[in-house]
Enzyme design. Structure first.
Site, short mmCIF file in Angstrom:
data_model
loop_
_atom_site.label_atom_id
_atom_site.label_comp_id
_atom_site.label_asym_id
_atom_site.label_seq_id
_atom_site.Cartn_x
_atom_site.Cartn_y
_atom_site.Cartn_z
N GLY A 10 0.83 -1.21 0.00
CA GLY A 10 0.00 0.00 0.00
C GLY A 10 0.86 1.25 0.00
CG ASN A 32 -5.81 -8.57 0.11
OD1 ASN A 32 -5.40 -7.42 0.13
ND2 ASN A 32 -7.04 -8.89 0.46
N GLY A 36 -3.70 -2.23 -2.37
CA GLY A 36 -2.26 -2.07 -2.61
C GLY A 36 -1.95 -2.31 -4.08
CB VAL A 57 -3.68 -9.82 7.07
CG1 VAL A 57 -4.62 -8.65 7.08
CG2 VAL A 57 -3.03 -9.95 8.43
CE LYS A 91 -14.08 -11.69 6.63
NZ LYS A 91 -14.55 -12.53 5.49
CG ASN A 99 -5.87 -13.96 11.71
OD1 ASN A 99 -6.25 -14.72 12.59
ND2 ASN A 99 -6.49 -13.85 10.55
CE1 TYR A 145 -9.18 2.63 7.87
CE2 TYR A 145 -9.63 4.87 8.58
CZ TYR A 145 -8.73 3.89 8.20
OH TYR A 145 -7.39 4.18 8.17
CE LYS A 149 -6.99 1.04 10.41
NZ LYS A 149 -5.73 0.28 10.30
NE ARG A 186 -6.30 8.36 0.88
CZ ARG A 186 -5.56 7.54 1.63
NH1 ARG A 186 -5.58 7.63 2.93
NH2 ARG A 186 -4.80 6.63 1.07
N1 UDP Z 1 -12.83 16.15 -0.22
C1 UDP Z 1 -13.25 17.08 -1.14
N2 UDP Z 1 -13.16 16.76 -2.46
C2 UDP Z 1 -12.64 15.59 -2.91
C3 UDP Z 1 -12.18 14.66 -1.96
C4 UDP Z 1 -12.29 14.96 -0.62
O1 UDP Z 1 -13.71 18.18 -0.79
O2 UDP Z 1 -12.59 15.39 -4.13
C5 UDP Z 1 -12.92 16.51 1.20
C6 UDP Z 1 -13.59 15.48 2.07
O3 UDP Z 1 -14.99 15.66 2.09
C7 UDP Z 1 -12.94 15.74 3.41
C8 UDP Z 1 -11.56 16.21 3.05
O4 UDP Z 1 -11.60 16.61 1.69
O5 UDP Z 1 -13.63 16.77 4.09
C9 UDP Z 1 -10.48 15.14 3.19
O6 UDP Z 1 -10.97 14.00 2.55
P1 UDP Z 1 -10.09 12.71 2.31
O7 UDP Z 1 -10.92 11.78 1.50
O8 UDP Z 1 -8.77 13.09 1.77
O9 UDP Z 1 -9.81 12.07 3.72
P2 UDP Z 1 -10.53 12.10 5.14
O10 UDP Z 1 -9.78 13.11 5.91
O11 UDP Z 1 -11.97 12.48 5.01
O12 UDP Z 1 -10.35 10.72 5.62
#
Ligand code: UDP
Length: 309
Positions: A10, A32, A36, A57, A91, A99, A145, A149, A186
């Site tokens: 990853g 897996n 990644g 895993v 999972k 594990n 998630y 965690k 992201r």
């Molecule tokens: N976000 C956004 N536009 C995008 C992707 C993400 O405005 O195209 C925003 C999302 O709503 C969050 C922030 O950016 O408020 C960070 O999102 P990311 O998915 O990077 O990670 P997070 O911190 O939410 O786990």
């Protein structure tokens, strides 16, 4: 040392492989390839100290020979990924962590859990210190998630307290850098790829929500320091420079020299409004703080993504 990294192919896992190989350790990478990528580890495949085990895993793990550490990084980690793979995410955080801890116990190995700022949920305090217990919606879309965690942290502490496993827990805040997937959904890869393609940048909500972005080299250095310090309680690792998503788009557009417009889209459910690590503990106990400025880290990342357009 001989070190197993789950999720070693990853984004973060591959940077850890690289760091540990550079320190002359033996690395066993387990992945897996659900999120990644083989590309992330291609350059290590010929290294004599590198082994790849293709395995989920979540299923019983067996690794021949001695292990000194297990770094448990396997999990989808982008909101888009864990919404796509909700059951696998639950999972790997629960069964996968069990594990990996069982293997650490059997081998007498240290165990480091990649936890997350998501354990704080949509926080009611800012910045977030480790002693804050969080504000998570267990049944919301991100719950798969967050709760996985949180369970992973609980079982890691239980293995430490009841089986005396030498454990560490790192709470990782938003991290970016080379080898992120261009389409992982992201904010940083989305905005960079959109700007490079002269497409509108998709801001979710009004863009006033904040995040704090750490360059990956700083992050893995913090993890290495944590491995070398006897702290069993969770430690935040992240960059405390907080900015709104609107500010982030402006910086990215300026570096790229793009005049892409902003496309305001709907905000995902339970999207945290603020996020910023309190890194007092890491500063005091790990002698760590981030060194790479956001603008510098973004320049390197943009360079990397140019080859993906
Ligand atoms: N976000 C956004 N536009 C995008 C992707 C993400 O405005 O195209 C925003 C999302 O709503 C969050 C922030 O950016 O408020 C960070 O999102 P990311 O998915 O990077 O990670 P997070 O911190 O939410 O786990």
């Amino acid at each position: 040392m001989r070190i197993l990294i789950t999720g070693g192919a990853g984004f973060l896992g591959s940077h850890l492989c690289e760091l540990l190989l550079s320190k002359k350790h033996k690395v066993v990478c387990m992945d897996n390839f659900i999120t990644g990528s083989r590309d992330n580890i291609t350059s290590f495949l010929t290294a004599p100290n590198f082994e790849l085990i293709e395995h989920n895993v979540t299923e019983y793990i067996n690794v021949d020979g001695e292990l000194d550490w297990i770094l448990h990084f396997a999990s989808p980690a982008s909101p888009v990924d864990y919404l796509k793979y909700p059951i696998q995410t639950l999972k790997v955080g629960s069964l996968g962590t069990h594990n990996a801890l069982g293997l650490a116990l059997a081998k007498g190995a240290g165990f480091l859990l990649a936890s997350t700022s998501e354990v704080y949920g949509d926080p009611s305090c800012n910045p977030q210190p480790e002693k804050y217990w969080g504000n998570v919606n267990p049944i919301g879309p991100r719950g798969v998630y967050d709760e996985a965690k949180r369970f992973a942290e609980a079982i890691t502490m239980a293995y430490h307290r009841y089986h005396n496993v030498n454990t560490r827990i790192v709470r990782i805040f938003n991290t970016y850098g080379i080898r992120m997937r261009a389409n992982d959904g992201r904010a940083v890869p989305n905005f960079i790829m959109q700007a490079l393609k002269s497409k509108p940048l998709t801001i979710y909500g009004d863009g006033s929500q904040t995040r704090s972005f750490c360059y990956v080299d700083d992050l893995v250095r913090g993890i290495w320091n944590l491995m070398n310090t006897e702290i069993h309680e969770p430690v935040n690792i992240g960059n405390p420079r907080e900015l709104t998503m609107l500010e982030l788009t402006k910086i990215i557009l300026q570096i790229i020299g793009s005049n892409s417009k902003i496309d305001y889209c709907s905000l995902p459910l339970n999207d945290p409004k603020v996020r910023r690590p309190d890194i007092s503990l890491a500063r005091a106990q790990l002698d760590w703080e981030p060194a790479i400025k956001l603008e510098d880290g973004l320049k390197k990342t943009i360079q990397y993504f140019k080859s993906k357009v």
